[in-house]
Every structure is written in C-alpha cells, then in structure tokens.
Enzyme design. Structure first.
Site, PDB file in Angstrom:
ATOM      1  N   LYS A 115       0.821  -1.211   0.000  1.00 50.76           N
ATOM      2  CA  LYS A 115       0.000   0.000   0.000  1.00 50.76           C
ATOM      3  C   LYS A 115       0.849   1.252   0.000  1.00 50.76           C
ATOM      4  CE  LYS A 115      -4.441  -1.641   1.306  1.00 50.76           C
ATOM      5  NZ  LYS A 115      -5.604  -1.632   2.186  1.00 50.76           N
ATOM      6  N   LYS A 197      -4.413 -10.155  -6.759  1.00 46.37           N
ATOM      7  CA  LYS A 197      -5.725 -10.474  -6.190  1.00 46.37           C
ATOM      8  C   LYS A 197      -6.775  -9.492  -6.712  1.00 46.37           C
ATOM      9  CE  LYS A 197      -6.072  -7.813  -1.906  1.00 46.37           C
ATOM     10  NZ  LYS A 197      -6.359  -7.732  -0.497  1.00 46.37           N
ATOM     11  N   LYS A 200     -10.668  -3.854  -4.948  1.00 38.76           N
ATOM     12  CA  LYS A 200     -11.485  -2.670  -5.241  1.00 38.76           C
ATOM     13  C   LYS A 200     -10.668  -1.628  -5.978  1.00 38.76           C
ATOM     14  CE  LYS A 200     -13.572  -3.489  -0.833  1.00 38.76           C
ATOM     15  NZ  LYS A 200     -13.682  -3.195   0.566  1.00 38.76           N
TER      16      LYS A 200
HETATM   17  P1  TYM Z   1     -10.897  -6.012   3.348  1.00 43.04           P
HETATM   18  O1  TYM Z   1     -12.026  -5.052   3.358  1.00 43.04           O
HETATM   19  O2  TYM Z   1      -9.715  -5.689   2.527  1.00 43.04           O
HETATM   20  O3  TYM Z   1     -11.372  -7.425   2.890  1.00 43.04           O
HETATM   21  C1  TYM Z   1     -12.507  -8.038   3.506  1.00 43.04           C
HETATM   22  C2  TYM Z   1     -12.403  -9.550   3.409  1.00 43.04           C
HETATM   23  O4  TYM Z   1     -12.387  -9.960   2.041  1.00 43.04           O
HETATM   24  C3  TYM Z   1     -11.280 -10.814   1.806  1.00 43.04           C
HETATM   25  N1  TYM Z   1     -10.812 -10.575   0.427  1.00 43.04           N
HETATM   26  C4  TYM Z   1     -10.652 -11.546  -0.482  1.00 43.04           C
HETATM   27  N2  TYM Z   1     -10.836 -12.867  -0.425  1.00 43.04           N
HETATM   28  C5  TYM Z   1     -10.593 -13.583  -1.536  1.00 43.04           C
HETATM   29  N3  TYM Z   1     -10.162 -13.043  -2.692  1.00 43.04           N
HETATM   30  C6  TYM Z   1      -9.949 -11.721  -2.802  1.00 43.04           C
HETATM   31  N4  TYM Z   1      -9.549 -11.195  -3.953  1.00 43.04           N
HETATM   32  C7  TYM Z   1     -10.198 -10.893  -1.661  1.00 43.04           C
HETATM   33  N5  TYM Z   1     -10.113  -9.559  -1.412  1.00 43.04           N
HETATM   34  C8  TYM Z   1     -10.481  -9.384  -0.137  1.00 43.04           C
HETATM   35  C9  TYM Z   1     -10.246 -10.399   2.859  1.00 43.04           C
HETATM   36  O5  TYM Z   1      -9.357 -11.454   3.125  1.00 43.04           O
HETATM   37  C10 TYM Z   1     -11.116 -10.078   4.038  1.00 43.04           C
HETATM   38  O6  TYM Z   1     -11.432 -11.269   4.768  1.00 43.04           O
HETATM   39  N6  TYM Z   1      -8.177  -5.599   7.367  1.00 43.04           N
HETATM   40  C11 TYM Z   1      -9.379  -6.293   6.943  1.00 43.04           C
HETATM   41  C12 TYM Z   1     -10.601  -5.737   7.615  1.00 43.04           C
HETATM   42  C13 TYM Z   1     -10.555  -5.874   9.079  1.00 43.04           C
HETATM   43  C14 TYM Z   1     -10.667  -7.093   9.812  1.00 43.04           C
HETATM   44  C15 TYM Z   1     -10.553  -6.720  11.179  1.00 43.04           C
HETATM   45  C16 TYM Z   1     -10.849  -8.405   9.435  1.00 43.04           C
HETATM   46  C17 TYM Z   1     -10.373  -4.896   9.987  1.00 43.04           C
HETATM   47  N7  TYM Z   1     -10.373  -5.392  11.249  1.00 43.04           N
HETATM   48  C18 TYM Z   1     -10.621  -7.694  12.181  1.00 43.04           C
HETATM   49  C19 TYM Z   1     -10.921  -9.376  10.447  1.00 43.04           C
HETATM   50  C20 TYM Z   1     -10.796  -9.007  11.788  1.00 43.04           C
HETATM   51  C21 TYM Z   1      -9.444  -6.091   5.437  1.00 43.04           C
HETATM   52  O7  TYM Z   1      -8.511  -5.683   4.838  1.00 43.04           O
HETATM   53  O8  TYM Z   1     -10.566  -6.321   4.855  1.00 43.04           O
END
Ligand code: TYM
Length: 333
Positions: A115, A197, A200
């Site tokens: 990032k 991957k 967004k």
């Molecule tokens: P975020 O918003 O980036 O992603 C949310 C969830 O989606 C999964 N994910 C994917 N899985 C498969 N293929 C993909 N291309 C893909 N892109 C995203 C992510 O693995 C995630 O499970 N930091 C976390 C948010 C968060 C969180 C937490 C999660 C904040 N606090 C506490 C668990 C526990 C995140 O980046 O989510």
C-alpha cells in the site's frame, strides 16, 4: 446449562462497493457461521481512513456495506453487525496496543509495503499501524476464530503475537485467536491480471466484478477475462492462472468440485466456459441485489438494527477495555 458458543470476529473495510473476491472469500462463507459461533461482524470504517475519503460518499458507502451484509444473508438478529467507529473502545485499545507493538514487526507487513508503494504520496502513520487497530478489533471481543482471506493471514499472526506478548506481562487478558479456514474462494484473482488479487482498487475496471454490477456488466467482464493461449479448461494455477481463477470462481458459486468443472467443459472452448461462469455469477448476485435495493428503501429498519447492534458490541468491547486499563495501571475516571 447449555454449552457456550465460541466467539468469531471479522469485518470489511467500508471503502467502496464490495468485489466478488470479498464476497466469495469472506461474506458468502460468513452466512452460516452463527449456527456454531457467536458472531461479530464490523463495518471497518476507521480502517478506511488510511486512504483519503470523500466524506459524503464515505458515509454512504459505510451504510451500503451494512446493507450488503444483510442482503448477503447475515441476519442482524443472529449476528452482531455494527460500525467500528460507533464503539470508541476500538480506538482506545489500539492506542494501548500500539505501545506493545514494535516498528520492526509492522514494517515487515506485506500489505503495508504494497500500500505504501501504491499511495506513495500518502504513507501515513495509520497505514503503518493498521494491523494494530485490527488486533484491537479482534481482541476486544475475545474472539476464538477469525475468518479472513489469505491476504489477511499475516495481520492475524501479528494480532496473536501482540496478544501473547500482552498476556505474558499481565496474565490471561486476551483470548488468542485462531484463523478460521473457510472452504473455497480463499483467494480470487483479478480477471485482467490473474497474478494479482481481485481488489477494489484495481486500475483496470474489468479486473474486478463488483457485487452491485448489473448482469450485462458481469457478463462483459467475464467475457474479457484474461486466459492463456491453450484452449483446455484445466485447473493449474502455476501455468494457467487465469483459467484456474475462473474454475475457482465457478466452483465457489455452483458448489461443484474442480474436477466436475473440468469434466463439464471438456472439449469446449474458453468462450463457452467464460460465458457460463459469467451467467453463474450473475445468477448468484441477482437475489442479493434485489434484497439490497429493498433494504436501501427501508432505511429506518436498518438504522434501528444498527443502533441495537452498536450497543451489543459496545457492551462486550468495554468489558475487555476496562480490564486492560486496569491491568496496565490507568486510573479509573
Ligand atoms: P478487506 O475489506 O480488505 O477485505 C474483507 C475480506 O475480504 C477478503 N478478500 C478476499 N478474499 C478472496 N479473494 C480476494 N480477492 C479478496 N479480497 C479481499 C479479505 O481477506 C477479508 O477477509 N483488514 C481487513 C478488515 C478488518 C478485519 C478486522 C478483518 C479490519 N479489522 C478484524 C478481520 C478481523 C481487510 O482488509 O478487509
């Protein structure tokens, strides 16, 4: 007395509408977890602030994400679905845990490195301490299990390290969380660049299918998906990353095994296969989109659920925070 259910925690950033990766890698798999766990799912709006947001759009996106959770089948009666920023304990515990986390371990996080390369003009301290806030989220609820996609494993590991370090000094304050390994869909790749991957923030708008994309858009994006110069529908992530990603998506959506998918398209060309994957995804998203539209038209119902769930979350989080403050020696107000 009935056996207490274990606690499960997860959430998503409230940045934009979700991708098919978020859905297949996370949301879809969360729907039935409340049968076995007491589940907390947050709209992670504080995490989204690491990237500059337009305030009006951001507010809307956060509410849209809540509605998407519900539309995907997460019941706000059977799960605690709430907003991270509505429970101030998250920010407070994150600060305390910052003081138990080393610069070196945060600097090793691959997401931070990625990032900060991507947003070189805004490498802010929040981006650096992002995993600490995530650790606070999980530890506040004494979570036993955390379902996340492969991209978030490293963040869960640092959360465990911080919790063990803290417990080592103050006794058993935090439950040490385990990753919860879901079934298929752990990692969905970009349709335009299957080495990356699905995200967004993909520069190519055809790389990511969004949950609210209409049918024609979904079909078009799959039609343009990058494959390879062969024509065999065969699962081989090394040599055929594009086709393997499509097989993975198709099998997550239909519940068919990879072998079944290979057999189904044996002797058929990529054109036919891509069209079938597009149709299957569009069929999967249609009922979710319909429910979403309905929910967005009944905002007061959603607002009421948010209020109730925020309170439930705050109750649990504050219990842990009070304990932590006492342990580290902060005075009571
Ligand atoms: P975020 O918003 O980036 O992603 C949310 C969830 O989606 C999964 N994910 C994917 N899985 C498969 N293929 C993909 N291309 C893909 N892109 C995203 C992510 O693995 C995630 O499970 N930091 C976390 C948010 C968060 C969180 C937490 C999660 C904040 N606090 C506490 C668990 C526990 C995140 O980046 O989510």
């Amino acid at each position: 007395m009935g056996e207490e259910k274990k606690i499960l925690y997860s959430g998503m950033q409230a940045t934009n509408t979700l991708t098919l990766g978020n859905y297949l890698g996370a949301l879809k798999n969360w729907v039935h977890l409340s049968e076995d766990y007491t589940c907390f799912f947050g709209v992670m709006d504080l995490h989204s602030l690491t990237v500059r947001q337009n305030p009006t759009e951001f507010r809307q996106n956060a509410k849209k994400l809540y509605a998407l959770y519900v539309a995907a089948g997460l019941s706000p009666e059977e799960n605690v679905l709430y907003f991270q920023s509505h429970v101030s304990a998250h920010a407070e515990l994150a600060w305390i845990l910052n003081c138990f986390t080393y610069m070196g371990e945060l600097g090793r996080m691959t997401q931070f490195k990625d990032k900060s390369a991507k947003h070189a003009d805004n490498v802010n301290a929040g981006l650096f301490t992002y995993p600490v806030l995530m650790a606070a989220d999980i530890l506040l609820y004494q979570a036993d299990a955390v379902p996340v996609g492969a991209d978030q494993k490293q963040h869960l590991e640092i959360c465990r390290d911080i919790a063990e370090r803290f417990n080592g000094i103050y006794g058993d304050v935090f439950t040490i969380p385990e990753p919860y390994i879901g079934k298929a869909g752990a990692r969905i790749q970009s349709l335009s660049d299957p080495e990356k991957k699905m995200s967004k923030s993909d520069e190519n708008p055809n790389g990511a299918v969004m949950l609210l994309d209409d049918r024609d858009t979904v079909l078009r994006k799959f039609k343009r998906a990058v494959t390879d110069s062969e024509s065999a529908v065969r699962f081989d992530p090394e040599k055929k990353p594009g086709v393997s990603n499509l097989i993975n998506i198709y099998s997550s959506v239909t519940g068919k095994t990879k072998e079944d998918v290979e057999a189904e398209f044996d002797g058929k060309g990529y054109g036919e296969f891509k069209a079938a994957v597009g149709e299957a995804v569009a069929d999967e998203l249609a009922p979710l989109q319909k429910k979403y539209e309905k929910l967005m038209a009944e905002k007061s119902w959603l607002e009421e659920r948010i209020r109730e769930n925020d309170q439930k979350a705050a109750y649990c989080a504050n219990k842990t925070l009070r304990k932590v403050k006492k342990k580290v020696g902060l005075t009571e107000p």
